[in-house]
Design a protein around this motif. Structure first.
Motif, mmCIF file in Angstrom:
data_model
loop_
_atom_site.group_PDB
_atom_site.id
_atom_site.type_symbol
_atom_site.label_atom_id
_atom_site.label_comp_id
_atom_site.label_asym_id
_atom_site.label_seq_id
_atom_site.Cartn_x
_atom_site.Cartn_y
_atom_site.Cartn_z
ATOM 1 N N GLY A 120 5.755 -15.055 0.181
ATOM 2 C CA GLY A 120 4.607 -15.497 0.972
ATOM 3 C C GLY A 120 4.478 -14.828 2.328
ATOM 4 O O GLY A 120 3.582 -15.189 3.099
ATOM 5 N N TRP A 121 5.340 -13.872 2.637
ATOM 6 C CA TRP A 121 5.175 -13.154 3.901
ATOM 7 C C TRP A 121 3.886 -12.346 3.888
ATOM 8 O O TRP A 121 3.224 -12.185 4.915
ATOM 9 N N LEU A 122 3.532 -11.816 2.718
ATOM 10 C CA LEU A 122 2.293 -11.069 2.553
ATOM 11 C C LEU A 122 1.426 -11.773 1.526
ATOM 12 O O LEU A 122 1.926 -12.243 0.501
ATOM 13 N N ASN A 123 0.112 -11.836 1.800
ATOM 14 C CA ASN A 123 -0.806 -12.532 0.902
ATOM 15 C C ASN A 123 -2.036 -11.668 0.634
ATOM 16 O O ASN A 123 -2.560 -11.008 1.540
ATOM 17 N N LEU A 124 -2.481 -11.671 -0.619
ATOM 18 C CA LEU A 124 -3.684 -10.941 -0.994
ATOM 19 C C LEU A 124 -4.901 -11.655 -0.405
ATOM 20 O O LEU A 124 -5.128 -12.832 -0.675
ATOM 21 N N VAL A 125 -5.694 -10.937 0.393
ATOM 22 C CA VAL A 125 -6.842 -11.568 1.060
ATOM 23 C C VAL A 125 -8.174 -10.973 0.620
ATOM 24 O O VAL A 125 -9.224 -11.590 0.816
ATOM 25 N N ALA A 126 -8.162 -9.757 0.024
ATOM 26 C CA ALA A 126 -9.414 -9.128 -0.395
ATOM 27 C C ALA A 126 -9.101 -7.943 -1.292
ATOM 28 O O ALA A 126 -7.934 -7.579 -1.491
ATOM 29 N N ASP A 128 -10.734 -3.868 -2.109
ATOM 30 C CA ASP A 128 -11.667 -2.830 -1.714
ATOM 31 C C ASP A 128 -12.843 -2.814 -2.690
ATOM 32 O O ASP A 128 -12.657 -2.830 -3.908
ATOM 33 N N GLY A 129 -14.062 -2.788 -2.147
ATOM 34 C CA GLY A 129 -15.250 -2.849 -2.992
ATOM 35 C C GLY A 129 -15.419 -1.659 -3.900
ATOM 36 O O GLY A 129 -16.072 -1.764 -4.946
ATOM 37 N N GLU A 130 -14.853 -0.513 -3.521
ATOM 38 C CA GLU A 130 -15.014 0.697 -4.330
ATOM 39 C C GLU A 130 -13.855 0.910 -5.299
ATOM 40 O O GLU A 130 -14.058 1.224 -6.467
ATOM 41 N N THR A 131 -12.628 0.729 -4.829
ATOM 42 C CA THR A 131 -11.452 1.055 -5.650
ATOM 43 C C THR A 131 -10.754 -0.175 -6.224
ATOM 44 O O THR A 131 -9.880 -0.042 -7.073
ATOM 45 N N LEU A 132 -11.129 -1.372 -5.732
ATOM 46 C CA LEU A 132 -10.501 -2.649 -6.120
ATOM 47 C C LEU A 132 -9.036 -2.725 -5.691
ATOM 48 O O LEU A 132 -8.291 -3.580 -6.171
ATOM 49 N N GLU A 133 -8.628 -1.833 -4.775
ATOM 50 C CA GLU A 133 -7.258 -1.892 -4.274
ATOM 51 C C GLU A 133 -7.049 -3.189 -3.493
ATOM 52 O O GLU A 133 -7.919 -3.627 -2.726
ATOM 53 N N GLY A 134 -5.903 -3.813 -3.629
ATOM 54 C CA GLY A 134 -5.608 -5.058 -2.936
ATOM 55 C C GLY A 134 -5.436 -4.849 -1.435
ATOM 56 O O GLY A 134 -4.832 -3.880 -0.996
ATOM 57 N N ILE A 135 -5.983 -5.789 -0.661
ATOM 58 C CA ILE A 135 -5.831 -5.797 0.800
ATOM 59 C C ILE A 135 -4.974 -7.017 1.142
ATOM 60 O O ILE A 135 -5.319 -8.148 0.768
ATOM 61 N N TYR A 136 -3.877 -6.808 1.855
ATOM 62 C CA TYR A 136 -2.925 -7.878 2.147
ATOM 63 C C TYR A 136 -2.871 -8.156 3.648
ATOM 64 O O TYR A 136 -3.233 -7.309 4.481
ATOM 65 N N ALA A 137 -2.426 -9.356 3.977
ATOM 66 C CA ALA A 137 -2.231 -9.740 5.376
ATOM 67 C C ALA A 137 -0.942 -10.538 5.479
ATOM 68 O O ALA A 137 -0.517 -11.192 4.518
ATOM 69 N N PHE A 138 -0.330 -10.510 6.650
ATOM 70 C CA PHE A 138 0.863 -11.314 6.890
ATOM 71 C C PHE A 138 0.514 -12.800 6.866
ATOM 72 O O PHE A 138 -0.655 -13.181 7.035
ATOM 73 N N TYR A 139 1.537 -13.610 6.666
ATOM 74 C CA TYR A 139 1.413 -15.065 6.635
ATOM 75 C C TYR A 139 0.536 -15.556 7.788
ATOM 76 O O TYR A 139 -0.269 -16.472 7.623
ATOM 77 N N HIS A 140 0.651 -14.938 8.950
ATOM 78 C CA HIS A 140 -0.204 -15.192 10.106
ATOM 79 C C HIS A 140 -0.102 -13.959 11.001
ATOM 80 O O HIS A 140 0.961 -13.317 11.055
ATOM 81 N N PRO A 141 -1.188 -13.573 11.711
ATOM 82 C CA PRO A 141 -1.114 -12.374 12.559
ATOM 83 C C PRO A 141 0.035 -12.385 13.563
ATOM 84 O O PRO A 141 0.605 -11.332 13.864
ATOM 85 N N LEU A 534 -21.500 -8.465 3.638
ATOM 86 C CA LEU A 534 -21.201 -7.174 3.028
ATOM 87 C C LEU A 534 -19.928 -6.585 3.621
ATOM 88 O O LEU A 534 -19.572 -6.882 4.765
ATOM 89 N N ARG A 535 -19.271 -5.692 2.834
ATOM 90 C CA ARG A 535 -18.026 -5.110 3.309
ATOM 91 C C ARG A 535 -18.006 -3.593 3.298
ATOM 92 O O ARG A 535 -17.141 -2.983 3.932
ATOM 93 N N ASN A 536 -18.943 -2.943 2.554
ATOM 94 C CA ASN A 536 -18.873 -1.497 2.431
ATOM 95 C C ASN A 536 -20.235 -0.918 2.045
ATOM 96 O O ASN A 536 -21.203 -1.654 1.815
ATOM 97 N N ALA A 537 -20.316 0.411 1.979
ATOM 98 C CA ALA A 537 -21.571 1.094 1.691
ATOM 99 C C ALA A 537 -22.111 0.787 0.291
ATOM 100 O O ALA A 537 -23.315 0.558 0.129
ATOM 101 N N PRO A 538 -21.286 0.775 -0.775
ATOM 102 C CA PRO A 538 -21.830 0.458 -2.103
ATOM 103 C C PRO A 538 -22.490 -0.921 -2.162
ATOM 104 O O PRO A 538 -23.539 -1.080 -2.791
#
Length: 620
Positions: A120-126, A128-141, A534-538
């Protein structure tokens, strides 16, 4: 996490104890409060006294809560890996707290990255709209900042001052970048870092010198905040004494006269008193109240003391210093208001104050400088005009209003215009002969410094201002947004001028996409408050068919203005422009652009006609 009544009472008593004020302030944050409650049973009735130690306890306890359970060595290995990843994120200006999956695998390896996710130190939060790559964030900034501090081995990572060449590739001035402040404070609180290393860093902050003097004060402020994490610092008393001197009118033993700091330094110093070592700050303020011969100084010192420790304020005002209740009316009023804000019911019989109010007429100079402010936020012509007005006007009120307007409209690269244009007013001669001019220029440049990197400021400070900052052929084009409203649609093309000044300096793709979408919707459908996210150009491009259908047009021409066409914005709009889909993008800019973007310079009488001809040619 709820605590049973006995433990809850013990925690309340521990937080109320003397010396735990900093921790008490920190746990007003809901997350920290929850973590403290959850870790209290393992603290054996003791609380840490620094933020770094508090987070170290949190990390240890979170490992105990999570599965799989790791031994001490495994925890240290994972902490080191997380530190490297956290630091890599902090160094990424565009996605500081959003970590791409590929970056995670590359920086710390697959096994450590996947382990951090399971714990749980890193969590999937989003994605990428084009590549579907996972974007992660720490448990808290704040945990990312803690782990980033864990990875910094040498204080020169934060500061490597090369006075004669701040632009040198080896120079580092992260001490002046606000995103690094928490990392620096947590680094100073780390138990693994040697005391001599920390002392050397504090000494470098205190002794930082720059020709302008603006950054010396900011470095000193950071040192003052830092000694709250390094309580036994050898320079702590000197630092707090200097901050108090900058905070209030004080008597100079050297010059044998009362001395008052300039307003920005005074205000900043009073704010930093709340962040520095509390015990030393209280002691210095109490001494100032006792020894100062100025009622005004005692008044403001008492107010600041109340913000830091209401118990000391109550004792001084009620028991030791009744002078506050027999002094001038405004003193009694302000002190009473301060006491009311901290929740103390102090009887103040006979302290009614009568205030005279007047409404001065609004002279022409006020209207003129207000007009300059309203012409266009961050308009370089307006900024150059105000800089010239501050430096050349003989009227104090005019200069004050111009300085106030300038502080409110400056953004981006135009801070350098103000610095280079006003720096020559900060001389001892001007200070002696026209202190009002000196102070107005000082306040404007003080406002510029936090919005510029040190190398940028250094370059502006050593750049000679031009004698004619406003070319005559530009005066007719000062109100670009109004002029662009004259553009007419054609049978095939709808025209949408977009003022995107808010995007200057922005590099986050999602922020750019959302701002452009918001501006577009508010221009075409001003009554519609349901704006898509929205998040990206596509994702943006998928809106175009719907918009063309609403407008009954084959093409949409976006005219972007009031913002430099910088790399991130240029790249995004290049992806967005698509002649086959019917979306065309032009910039009002001096920057040369290539297809599919179109650029128009505002440097002559016929530029607006050229934009209209471009629109007419779309779809022809």
């Amino acid at each position: 996490m709820p605590l049973c009544p006995p433990l809850a009472q013990q925690l309340r008593e521990a937080l109320a104890a003397s010396g735990k004020e900093r921790i008490r302030d920190l746990v007003k944050n809901p997350l920290r409060c929850s973590l403290l409650c959850g870790t209290w049973q393992s603290l054996d009735g003791d609380l840490p006294d620094t933020k770094a130690k508090l987070y170290q306890r949190f990390v240890t306890t979170l490992y105990q809560w999570k599965k799989p359970h790791l031994n001490w060595s495994q925890q240290q290995d994972l902490n080191a890996a997380l530190g490297n990843l956290a630091l890599a994120g902090m160094l990424n200006e565009t996605e500081r707290f959003q970590l791409r999956e590929s970056v995670g695998y590359r920086v710390i390896g697959a096994s450590q990255f996947e382990l951090a996710c399971r714990l749980g130190w890193l969590n999937l939060v989003a994605r990428d709209g084009e590549t579907l790559e996972g974007i992660y964030a720490f448990y808290h900034p704040t945990f990312q900042e803690y782990f980033a501090a864990f990875a910094v081995e040498d204080w020169h990572f934060f500061l490597n001052h090369i006075p004669k060449n701040p632009q040198h590739p080896d120079a580092r001035y992260r001490i002046f970048e606000k995103q690094w402040k928490e990392v620096i404070l947590l680094w100073l609180g780390r138990e693994e870092v040697g005391k001599e290393e920390k002392e050397a860093f504090i000494k470098a902050l205190v002794e930082f010198e720059d020709r302008s003097g603006f950054y010396r004060v900011r470095a000193y402020f950071l040192a003052a905040a830092g000694i709250a994490e390094l309580k036994d610092c050898r320079l702590a008393d000197k630092i707090v004494s200097q901050i108090v001197q900058w905070s209030f009118v004080c008597f100079s033993e050297d010059k044998q006269e009362w001395w008052s700091p300039l307003d920005p330094v005074e205000e900043g110093s009073r704010e930093i008193l709340k962040e520095t070592d509390r015990k030393r700050a209280i002691s210095a303020l109490v001494e100032l109240i006792r020894d100062s011969g100025s009622e005004n100084t005692r008044k403001h010192a008492a107010i600041k003391l109340g913000e830091i420790d209401k118990n000391h304020l109550e004792a001084i005002l009620l028991d030791e210093y009744p002078i506050f209740f027999s002094g001038h009316g405004d003193t009694r009023m302000i002190v009473a208001d301060s006491l009311g804000q901290i929740g103390k019911d102090i009887p103040l019989a006979g302290t009614t104050v009568l205030l005279d109010a007047c409404q001065p007429s609004i002279p022409t100079w006020w209207q003129e400088t207000e007009s300059l402010r309203n012409i266009s936020q961050d308009n370089p012509v307006a900024i150059a005009t105000l800089v010239e007005l501050i430096g050349n006007s003989c009227d104090e009120a005019t200069r004050w209003q111009a300085a106030d307007s300038l502080r409110k409209i400056m953004k981006g690269k135009h801070f350098a215009i103000a610095v280079s244009g006003l720096k020559n007013c900060l001389t001892s001669e001007i200070y002696e002969n026209d202190s009002n001019l000196y102070e107005n220029c000082y306040q404007v440049i003080w406002n510029c410094a936090p919005n510029m990197t040190y190398p940028e400021f250094h370059q502006a400070w050593h750049t000679q201002p031009t004698n004619s900052p406003i070319p005559d052929n530009h005066r007719q084009n000062t109100d670009i947004p109004t002029l662009l409203k004259q553009l007419q649609p054609t049978d095939k093309t709808w025209v949408v001028p977009l003022n995107i000044r808010a995007l200057e300096g922005e590099t986050d793709t999602s922020a750019i996409a959302q701002e452009l979408c918001t501006q577009l919707y508010q221009t075409i459908f001003p009554a519609d408050t349901d704006i898509l996210a929205l998040r990206n150009a596509p994702e943006f491009k998928r809106l175009i068919p719907q918009l063309k259908n609403w407008l009954q047009k084959q093409h949409i021409a976006l005219i972007l203005h009031s913002c430099p066409c910088e790399d991130a914005l240029s790249s995004f709009t290049r992806k967005l422009a698509d002649t086959h889909m019917g979306i065309h993008i032009a910039w009002i800019t001096d920057t040369p652009l290539e297809f599919p973007l179109k650029g128009f310079r505002v440097d002559g009488e016929n530029w607006l006609e050229a934009v209209q001809n471009w629109i007419a040619g779309i779809g022809a």
